[in-house]
Design a protein around this motif. Structure first.
Motif, PDB file in Angstrom:
ATOM      1  N   LYS A   1       7.911  -0.493  18.166  1.00 43.46           N
ATOM      2  CA  LYS A   1       7.568  -0.186  16.821  1.00 43.46           C
ATOM      3  C   LYS A   1       8.612   0.326  16.023  1.00 43.46           C
ATOM      4  CE  LYS A   1       2.614  -0.003  18.611  1.00 43.46           C
ATOM      5  NZ  LYS A   1       2.183  -1.316  17.982  1.00 43.46           N
ATOM      6  N   ARG A   2       8.589  -0.251  14.851  1.00 44.38           N
ATOM      7  CA  ARG A   2       9.239   0.528  13.687  1.00 44.38           C
ATOM      8  C   ARG A   2       8.481   0.823  12.578  1.00 44.38           C
ATOM      9  NH1 ARG A   2      13.625   1.035  16.543  1.00 44.38           N
ATOM     10  NH2 ARG A   2      14.668  -0.619  17.018  1.00 44.38           N
ATOM     11  N   THR A   3       8.851   2.062  12.171  1.00 41.30           N
ATOM     12  CA  THR A   3       7.808   2.768  10.873  1.00 41.30           C
ATOM     13  C   THR A   3       8.503   3.044   9.604  1.00 41.30           C
ATOM     14  OG1 THR A   3       8.053   4.952  11.895  1.00 41.30           O
ATOM     15  CG2 THR A   3       6.252   3.646  12.755  1.00 41.30           C
ATOM     16  N   ALA A   4       7.969   3.049   8.650  1.00 40.71           N
ATOM     17  CA  ALA A   4       8.326   3.739   7.173  1.00 40.71           C
ATOM     18  C   ALA A   4       7.197   4.157   6.624  1.00 40.71           C
ATOM     19  CB  ALA A   4       9.032   2.657   6.527  1.00 40.71           C
ATOM     20  N   LYS A   5       7.410   5.118   5.739  1.00 32.99           N
ATOM     21  CA  LYS A   5       6.395   5.864   5.111  1.00 32.99           C
ATOM     22  C   LYS A   5       6.602   5.663   3.506  1.00 32.99           C
ATOM     23  CE  LYS A   5       5.333   9.077   8.535  1.00 32.99           C
ATOM     24  NZ  LYS A   5       4.991  10.185   9.065  1.00 32.99           N
ATOM     25  N   ALA A   6       5.818   5.646   2.581  1.00 37.56           N
ATOM     26  CA  ALA A   6       5.808   5.791   1.223  1.00 37.56           C
ATOM     27  C   ALA A   6       4.775   6.501   0.610  1.00 37.56           C
ATOM     28  CB  ALA A   6       5.223   4.340   0.463  1.00 37.56           C
ATOM     29  N   HIS A   7       5.305   7.372  -0.171  1.00 38.66           N
ATOM     30  CA  HIS A   7       4.449   8.193  -1.117  1.00 38.66           C
ATOM     31  C   HIS A   7       4.349   7.851  -2.622  1.00 38.66           C
ATOM     32  CE1 HIS A   7       3.676  11.995  -3.188  1.00 38.66           C
ATOM     33  NE2 HIS A   7       2.693  11.976  -2.432  1.00 38.66           N
ATOM     34  N   TRP A   8       3.305   7.924  -3.211  1.00 31.81           N
ATOM     35  CA  TRP A   8       3.297   7.883  -4.543  1.00 31.81           C
ATOM     36  C   TRP A   8       2.427   8.777  -5.492  1.00 31.81           C
ATOM     37  CZ3 TRP A   8       6.162   4.503  -7.426  1.00 31.81           C
ATOM     38  CH2 TRP A   8       5.881   4.454  -8.760  1.00 31.81           C
ATOM     39  N   ASN A   9       2.620   8.933  -6.435  1.00 33.38           N
ATOM     40  CA  ASN A   9       2.062  10.119  -7.326  1.00 33.38           C
ATOM     41  C   ASN A   9       1.938   9.847  -8.732  1.00 33.38           C
ATOM     42  OD1 ASN A   9       1.895  12.637  -8.970  1.00 33.38           O
ATOM     43  ND2 ASN A   9       0.870  13.287  -7.128  1.00 33.38           N
ATOM     44  N   GLY A  10       1.098   9.517  -9.467  1.00 31.49           N
ATOM     45  CA  GLY A  10       1.091   9.170 -10.788  1.00 31.49           C
ATOM     46  C   GLY A  10       0.322   7.902 -11.182  1.00 31.49           C
ATOM     47  N   ASN A  11       0.477   7.385 -12.235  1.00 30.55           N
ATOM     48  CA  ASN A  11       0.097   6.203 -12.763  1.00 30.55           C
ATOM     49  C   ASN A  11       1.263   4.955 -12.438  1.00 30.55           C
ATOM     50  OD1 ASN A  11       1.877   6.276 -14.756  1.00 30.55           O
ATOM     51  ND2 ASN A  11       0.285   6.825 -16.140  1.00 30.55           N
TER      52      ASN A  11
ATOM     53  N   LYS B   1       3.292   3.106 -14.485  1.00 32.73           N
ATOM     54  CA  LYS B   1       4.534   3.372 -15.232  1.00 32.73           C
ATOM     55  C   LYS B   1       5.438   4.779 -15.305  1.00 32.73           C
ATOM     56  CE  LYS B   1       4.736  -0.268 -18.333  1.00 32.73           C
ATOM     57  NZ  LYS B   1       5.312  -0.720 -19.606  1.00 32.73           N
ATOM     58  N   ASP B   2       4.563   5.845 -15.206  1.00 33.83           N
ATOM     59  CA  ASP B   2       5.105   7.149 -15.081  1.00 33.83           C
ATOM     60  C   ASP B   2       5.316   7.769 -13.670  1.00 33.83           C
ATOM     61  OD1 ASP B   2       5.563   6.927 -17.871  1.00 33.83           O
ATOM     62  OD2 ASP B   2       3.295   7.377 -18.157  1.00 33.83           O
ATOM     63  N   GLY B   3       4.523   7.044 -12.977  1.00 24.93           N
ATOM     64  CA  GLY B   3       4.357   7.761 -11.342  1.00 24.93           C
ATOM     65  C   GLY B   3       5.771   7.662 -10.749  1.00 24.93           C
ATOM     66  N   LYS B   4       6.170   8.380  -9.761  1.00 18.66           N
ATOM     67  CA  LYS B   4       7.259   8.312  -8.924  1.00 18.66           C
ATOM     68  C   LYS B   4       6.768   8.360  -7.440  1.00 18.66           C
ATOM     69  CE  LYS B   4       9.802  11.053 -12.090  1.00 18.66           C
ATOM     70  NZ  LYS B   4      10.142  12.349 -12.730  1.00 18.66           N
ATOM     71  N   GLY B   5       7.543   7.922  -6.547  1.00 17.62           N
ATOM     72  CA  GLY B   5       7.617   7.810  -5.403  1.00 17.62           C
ATOM     73  C   GLY B   5       8.531   7.778  -4.440  1.00 17.62           C
ATOM     74  N   GLU B   6       8.404   8.122  -3.030  1.00 18.96           N
ATOM     75  CA  GLU B   6       9.601   8.328  -2.158  1.00 18.96           C
ATOM     76  C   GLU B   6       9.105   7.474  -1.075  1.00 18.96           C
ATOM     77  OE1 GLU B   6       7.593  11.523  -2.550  1.00 18.96           O
ATOM     78  OE2 GLU B   6       8.456  11.755  -4.391  1.00 18.96           O
ATOM     79  N   ILE B   7      10.302   6.596  -0.330  1.00 24.68           N
ATOM     80  CA  ILE B   7      10.301   5.949   0.791  1.00 24.68           C
ATOM     81  C   ILE B   7      11.047   6.596   2.042  1.00 24.68           C
ATOM     82  CG2 ILE B   7      10.772   3.650   1.758  1.00 24.68           C
ATOM     83  CD1 ILE B   7      10.181   2.575  -0.907  1.00 24.68           C
ATOM     84  N   SER B   8      10.613   6.597   3.209  1.00 27.48           N
ATOM     85  CA  SER B   8      11.208   7.253   4.156  1.00 27.48           C
ATOM     86  C   SER B   8      11.248   6.410   5.260  1.00 27.48           C
ATOM     87  CB  SER B   8      10.859   8.592   4.707  1.00 27.48           C
ATOM     88  OG  SER B   8      10.925   9.551   3.507  1.00 27.48           O
TER      89      SER B   8
END
Length: 139
Positions: free
Chosen positions: A2-12, A14-21
């Motif tokens: 199995k291969r995995t990745a994660k994403a996190h998002w905060n906000g709406n 247009k103005d929100g931000k996220g990170e991918i690992s």
């Protein structure tokens, strides 16, 4: 396996931000946002990551297909160009532009057949349901 990745998002959107690992940590809280996806900004976006995955998978598949045919790959470089229709929110196709240096004893026609076979057997190609085209420069 199995291969995995994660994403996190905060906000709406247009103005929100996220990170991918990614599991390998090659991507480690790499930023993505509305600007990196729909405009231009520093960070990545899901469509870019699909293109990168496809370029990497296809290039390795070409090498493996050459090896099965009794040849050793020289330099192989692939640019994956992913077409996105943001109006209808879908990926409409991917074009793989392969540049390869000549291999002794392998004609351009035979190399093109190997590239087509590699495209059909690439794991990422198999996972996608969009048209996939290739162009080959073999010199």
């Amino acid at each position: 396996m199995k291969r995995t990745a994660k994403a996190h998002w905060n906000g709406n959107l247009k103005d929100g931000k996220g990170e991918i690992s990614s599991q390998s940590t090659t991507l480690n809280q790499t930023s993505y946002s509305f600007k990196t996806r729909f405009e231009s900004g520093i960070g990545t976006n899901p469509e870019e990551l699909i293109a990168a995955a496809h370029a990497g998978c296809f290039t390795m598949s070409v090498s493996a297909t050459l090896e099965r045919a009794g040849f050793l790959a020289n330099d192989l470089s692939t640019e994956a160009i992913l077409d996105v229709d943001f109006t209808n929110l879908n990926i409409t196709g991917i074009h793989l532009d392969l540049k390869a240096s000549l291999i002794d004893g392998l004609s351009a026609e035979a190399f093109k057949e190997i590239a087509e076979s590699a495209k059909a057997n690439c794991i990422v190609s198999k996972a996608l349901s969009v048209p996939i085209t290739i162009s080959v420069s073999y010199q």
